[in-house]
Design an enzyme around this catalytic site. Structure first.
Site, short mmCIF file in Angstrom:
data_model
loop_
_atom_site.label_atom_id
_atom_site.label_comp_id
_atom_site.label_asym_id
_atom_site.label_seq_id
_atom_site.Cartn_x
_atom_site.Cartn_y
_atom_site.Cartn_z
N HIS A 67 -0.45 -9.72 21.55
CA HIS A 67 0.75 -9.31 21.13
C HIS A 67 1.98 -9.87 22.00
CE1 HIS A 67 -1.46 -6.68 24.17
NE2 HIS A 67 -0.23 -6.36 24.70
N CYS A 172 0.14 -0.88 30.78
CA CYS A 172 -0.12 -2.45 30.76
C CYS A 172 1.28 -3.00 30.89
CB CYS A 172 -0.92 -2.83 29.65
SG CYS A 172 0.01 -2.65 27.99
#
Length: 639
Positions: A67, A172
């Site tokens: 991503h 994250c």
């Protein structure tokens, strides 16, 4: 927005040909580009690879979620790709990947998009869902699976109220995928073990499900599954396990058992809790923190623009300018005018950036636009001829002092709007960010700046009348006053009043060798940047590396009569810097008035030194003022 809205059938690949990670990325990005979902394949690939370099997005169990939140993305999209052979991906479990979800998010994605992507992470951990994805025969069938999952309520698992209670934080680096998969994995495992747990997510859309003081006090242990910094001080005195986010996804049972183990390490912190920092800090420290956000962002514009303008004066001085065209110094020759225009463009951003990033520090991204508007209005003032005011009553720009006040004003207005709009339905969260905050913030800040800029008009008119009354009287007094005024706001209304008054005396004094008043004004304006250099040279231990480097560039700006070079230092510590600069500038202006030195040019600094009646003495007086100001500033400056 739902995850099914982001799954575009035209970009799905149900028979991925690639068997390596790089080739898989290229095949999926080609689909995105061909469908018009991204504008630049290379830029998006760089974003994907940069994320991959931090930690693998191969989550194990045959799933990968590469991503990127990227400026090349036009429309938020999830590319689903399925591989029969498997892709060598360097996944967490070392096994090939069969299901890939490439997430493409615009750089300015709102919370609605990010919440939808978070749900994707959670769906993949539902029992049996992956098997259904592997069996889907068409892209439409894949979308239908997600649509069904979105309307199916999650099963409620009953856990005893007296069961052990844990708190956790997941995060994250990009806050898109791993954050929410770790959350879901921990919650699922805790339910199976009969453990109560509350998980806070630090995702790209902000903090979700924030832990309260009561939650932390009740918890028997804390789990941190994060690849970036999270608020830690609040867990002082608690058993705490700190691991990368991958552990939350792959080893939730181990983390839960460790957190409940009576041998788990106790976390200790001397720092104040993040949520209490604003109230525990002194007003001065909070002010300084926000101020430095604006100053550090403004500094490159000051340096870049100032040096470019200095080149403009150097070029004109080198090529020569007729005496009757001296008011055009810096723009007389085309090449000089070009440099002046470049420098002026950089300077034009200076005050908007200062106010914008002060407001950004206070109110985050929504404060940026309101702060920029406050800074632009402080630099340019208001044009309100159409409401019947005479030109001489027009408000003037309020300069960097107005930008300072405007930045804090804009930040406060956005905080107020956030509070007032906090009870709106959650479905309006996206529109609050892109519509309510910018529109209301801009309008309210614009009207509020009237109360800063308009009074400056009266101040400026009063100063001009006062100086005109002193003209022709004691030259030492007038030179001292004008020199000091040049250092008060360095480009603001007080500085401009002194400068305009000085330039107004040039026309009548050309025949007699120039204006003593203009000479005092320029000397006073050259002192602050040079004083910065003196202070950073003599008191190095009181300035950081960036400030010392900026001190070196202030030599050029000071010698070029660009007083604005000292603004970052004055903005960062106005109580100590401005009085220090005023003393040296006043001394320099007074000495010039005492000796009757004259100047023919309205600007240029050292590049027009030949146009003074006594060049060496003039430079000496400027140096005396700079040393005086530099020493005072250095002595007063806190380390």
């Amino acid at each position: 927005m739902k995850i099914s809205d982001l799954l575009v059938t035209d970009v799905m690949i149900l028979d991925l040909k690639a068997t390596t990670k790089q080739a898989a990325f290229e095949e999926m990005i080609d689909r995105l580009y061909d469908a018009g979902r991204i504008t630049d394949k290379q830029a998006f690939m760089q974003g994907i690879l940069a994320r991959e370099a931090q930690t693998t997005t191969g989550l194990g169990d045959g799933i990968a979620m590469p991503h990127s939140k990227n400026s090349a993305v036009k429309l938020p999209t999830v590319v689903f790709a399925r591989s029969e052979k498997g892709v060598e991906y360097d996944a967490m479990d070392g096994q090939p990947v069969h299901l890939l979800f490439m997430i493409a998010v615009p750089a300015d994605a709102n919370n609605t998009h990010l919440e939808a992507l978070a749900s994707l992470s959670r769906f993949l951990l539902q029992d049996g869902f992956m098997d259904e994805l592997k069996a889907a025969q068409t892209p439409e069938a894949v979308v239908e699976l997600f649509s069904e999952q979105e309307v199916t309520p999650e099963p409620v698992t009953t856990v005893a109220q007296d069961a052990p209670f844990l708190v956790a934080v997941t995060a994250c680096t990009t806050g898109i995928a791993h954050t929410y998969m770790a959350e879901e994995s921990l919650k699922k495992q805790a339910a199976e073990l009969g453990i109560r747990i509350k998980v806070e997510t630090n995702g790209a859309g902000g903090v979700g499900n924030r832990l309260s003081d009561a939650d932390i006090a009740e918890a028997q242990g804390v789990i941190i599954a994060a690849d970036k910094n999270v608020e830690m001080a609040r867990f002082d005195g608690k058993p705490l396990i700190n691991r990368p986010v991958a552990y939350g996804i792959r080893q939730p049972e181990e983390l839960i058992n460790l957190a409940l183990d009576k041998q788990a390490p106790i976390f200790h912190s001397d720092a104040p809790k993040q949520q209490d920092m604003e109230t525990s800090q002194s007003i001065g420290k909070a002010f300084y923190r926000h101020l430095m956000s604006g100053v550090s962002s403004m500094l490159p514009f000051v340096i870049g623009g100032g040096i470019a303008i200095a080149f403009a004066f150097l070029i004109d001085q080198s090529l020569g300018v007729p005496k009757d065209m001296l008011p055009s110094l810096g723009t007389y020759h085309p090449i000089a005018a070009f440099f002046k225009q470049i420098g002026g463009a950089a300077f034009g951003f200076m005050l908007p950036v200062l106010a914008g990033y002060i407001a950004y520090s206070i109110a985050e991204k929504p404060g940026l636009v309101a702060g920029f508007v406050a800074g632009a209005l402080s630099a340019n003032g208001y044009n309100i001829y159409n409401v019947g005011l005479d030109a001489k009553h027009m408000p003037i720009p309020s300069g960097f002092l107005g930008a300072l006040v405007g930045g804090f004003l804009a930040g406060g207005i956005i905080l107020l709007l956030k509070k007032l709009l906090s009870n709106l339905p959650k479905s309006l969260d996206g529109i609050k960010t892109i519509l309510f905050y910018p529109v209301l913030g801009v309008l309210l800040t614009g009207f509020a700046m009237l109360f800063i800029n308009i009074p400056m008009s009266g101040i400026n008119q009063g100063l001009d009348n006062f100086l005109s009354g002193l003209s022709g009287t004691n030259a030492v007094l007038l030179g001292t006053l004008l020199g000091g005024m040049m250092a008060v706001d360095m480009g603001g209304p007080i500085n401009k009043a002194a400068y305009v008054f000085g330039t107004s005396t040039l026309a009548a004094t050309v025949a007699t060798g120039g204006s003593n008043i203009m000479a005092a004004v320029m000397a006073g304006g050259m002192v602050p940047p040079l004083a910065v250099f003196v202070a950073t040279l003599m008191f190095k231990h009181k300035f950081d590396k960036q400030e010392r480097e900026a001190g070196l560039t202030n030599i050029v700006m000071g010698l070029s009569f660009i007083t604005e070079g000292a603004i970052p230092f004055a903005a960062a510590d106005p109580v100590r810097a401005i009085p220090s600069f005023m003393v040296g500038s006043a001394v320099a202006g007074g000495l010039v008035g005492l000796t009757g030195i004259k100047l023919l040019a309205p600007h240029g600094g050292i590049f027009v030194i030949a146009l003074t009646s006594s060049p060496l003495l003039y430079l000496l007086f400027i140096a005396i003022g700079a040393v005086i100001s530099g020493v005072i500033f250095g002595l007063l400056k806190r380390k």
